[in-house]
Design a protein around this motif. Structure first.
Motif, PDB file in Angstrom:
ATOM      1  N   ARG A  82       3.636 -33.597  11.659  1.00 27.32           N
ATOM      2  CA  ARG A  82       3.386 -34.833  13.092  1.00 27.32           C
ATOM      3  C   ARG A  82       4.443 -34.427  13.981  1.00 27.32           C
ATOM      4  NH1 ARG A  82       5.267 -40.172  11.838  1.00 27.32           N
ATOM      5  NH2 ARG A  82       4.017 -40.393  10.152  1.00 27.32           N
ATOM      6  N   CYS A  83       3.825 -34.323  15.269  1.00 24.17           N
ATOM      7  CA  CYS A  83       4.732 -34.021  16.439  1.00 24.17           C
ATOM      8  C   CYS A  83       5.068 -35.116  16.936  1.00 24.17           C
ATOM      9  CB  CYS A  83       3.954 -33.101  17.469  1.00 24.17           C
ATOM     10  SG  CYS A  83       3.361 -31.596  16.748  1.00 24.17           S
ATOM     11  N   HIS A  84       6.512 -35.202  17.266  1.00 20.00           N
ATOM     12  CA  HIS A  84       6.988 -36.266  18.039  1.00 20.00           C
ATOM     13  C   HIS A  84       8.179 -35.876  19.020  1.00 20.00           C
ATOM     14  CE1 HIS A  84      10.347 -36.114  15.312  1.00 20.00           C
ATOM     15  NE2 HIS A  84       9.726 -35.978  14.534  1.00 20.00           N
ATOM     16  N   GLY A  85       7.576 -35.908  20.603  1.00 20.33           N
ATOM     17  CA  GLY A  85       8.526 -35.597  21.334  1.00 20.33           C
ATOM     18  C   GLY A  85       8.299 -33.958  21.635  1.00 20.33           C
ATOM     19  N   GLY A 104      -3.655 -37.507  16.582  1.00 16.31           N
ATOM     20  CA  GLY A 104      -2.387 -37.732  17.377  1.00 16.31           C
ATOM     21  C   GLY A 104      -2.064 -37.036  18.357  1.00 16.31           C
ATOM     22  N   THR A 105      -1.056 -36.371  18.417  1.00 20.57           N
ATOM     23  CA  THR A 105      -0.698 -35.404  19.772  1.00 20.57           C
ATOM     24  C   THR A 105      -1.765 -34.526  19.846  1.00 20.57           C
ATOM     25  OG1 THR A 105       1.653 -35.746  19.050  1.00 20.57           O
ATOM     26  CG2 THR A 105       1.209 -34.158  20.940  1.00 20.57           C
ATOM     27  N   GLU A 110      -2.805 -36.259  12.236  1.00 17.50           N
ATOM     28  CA  GLU A 110      -1.660 -36.059  11.882  1.00 17.50           C
ATOM     29  C   GLU A 110      -1.359 -37.175  10.909  1.00 17.50           C
ATOM     30  OE1 GLU A 110       0.864 -34.703  15.730  1.00 17.50           O
ATOM     31  OE2 GLU A 110       0.512 -36.637  15.499  1.00 17.50           O
ATOM     32  N   GLU A 113       1.755 -43.356   9.731  1.00 18.84           N
ATOM     33  CA  GLU A 113       3.050 -43.680   9.933  1.00 18.84           C
ATOM     34  C   GLU A 113       3.329 -44.152   8.564  1.00 18.84           C
ATOM     35  OE1 GLU A 113       1.205 -44.583  12.459  1.00 18.84           O
ATOM     36  OE2 GLU A 113       2.371 -43.336  13.944  1.00 18.84           O
TER      37      GLU A 113
END
Length: 193
Positions: A82-85, A104-105, A110, A113
Motif C-alpha cells: 500500500r502506497c502512502h506519500g 487506492g493510489t 491496495e 486499513e
C-alpha cells in the motif's frame, strides 16, 4: 551517462514499453502469465517461504491475482503493498483478494486499513513488478522509486516478473536501483545471485 541523461533515457524506454504493451496479443499475455505463475510456484524458495510479498497487478502487468489466490490456498502469509506519500509504501497481510483490497493510489488495488502491517524482515520471497527488465536483473520501474526504497529493507529473495516480449537489454541503472536476484519470464528463470 550523467544522472539527467539516465533519467531521460529511462523515460524514453518507458514510453516505448508502454506502446509495446498496448500491442501485445491478449492470448500471448494470458499464456505468458500462466507460465510465469507456474515458474514462481515451482521455486524451492516459494515452497519453503512462510511469508511472501507480492504486488497486486494492474491490467497491463503480469497477472498476479490467480497467483495470490494460490498462495493463500497454499497457506502462505501474503503481504501486498500500500502506497502512502511520495515513494513510500508498506506491506499488509491479506487473507482474501475480494474482502481485503480496495482501489487506492492511482486506482491500484491496495489492502484496506483493517489489514495488519507486515515488516519487510518477515518475508522470504518478494515478487516484484516492472515496466520492463533485462535478463541480467536490471529493473525499469514506473519512476516512483517505491520498490527500490522498500525492498532495500529486506533480505528476501527479489524475483522480478516480466513478459519476454517487453524485456529489454538496454536498461540504464542508477546507484539507487536495486538489482534483482531472479528474473522470471515465460521463457524461464534466470538466477542471478
Amino acid at each position: 551517462m550523467g544522472a539527467q541523461e539516465i533519467k531521460a533515457e529511462k523515460k524514453r524506454i518507458r514510453a516505448l514499453v508502454k506502446e509495446a504493451v498496448k500491442a501485445l496479443d491478449r492470448e500471448y499475455s494470458r499464456q505468458a502469465d500462466e507460465k510465469i505463475r507456474e515458474a514462481i510456484l515451482s521455486l524451492p524458495e516459494y515452497q519453503k517461504a512462510d511469508t511472501v510479498f507480492c504486488f497486486v497487478s494492474m491490467d497491463t502487468e503480469v497477472d498476479t491475482h490467480q497467483l495470490i489466490q494460490k498462495m493463500l490456498k497454499d497457506g502462505k502469509r501474503v503481504a501486498v503493498p500500500r502506497c502512502h506519500g511520495l515513494g513510500k509504501m508498506d506491506a499488509y497481510e491479506i487473507n482474501s483478494l475480494e474482502e481485503d483490497l480496495k482501489p487506492g493510489t492511482w486506482g491500484i488495488l491496495e489492502p484496506k486499513e483493517s489489514c495488519a502491517m507486515i515488516s519487510p524482515e518477515e518475508f522470504q520471497l518478494a515478487i516484484v513488478p516492472c515496466c520492463s527488465c533485462s535478463h541480467d536483473g536490471r529493473r525499469l520501474g514506473y519512476g516512483g522509486g517505491f520498490y527500490d526504497r522498500y525492498l532495500n529493507k529486506t533480505e528476501a529473495l527479489r524475483a522480478i516478473v516480466c513478459r519476454e516480449e517487453i524485456m529489454r537489454e538496454d536498461i540504464p541503472t542508477e546507484e539507487h536501483d536495486l538489482p534483482m536476484d531472479l528474473v522470471i519470464s515465460e521463457e524461464g528463470i534466470w538466477r542471478l545471485r
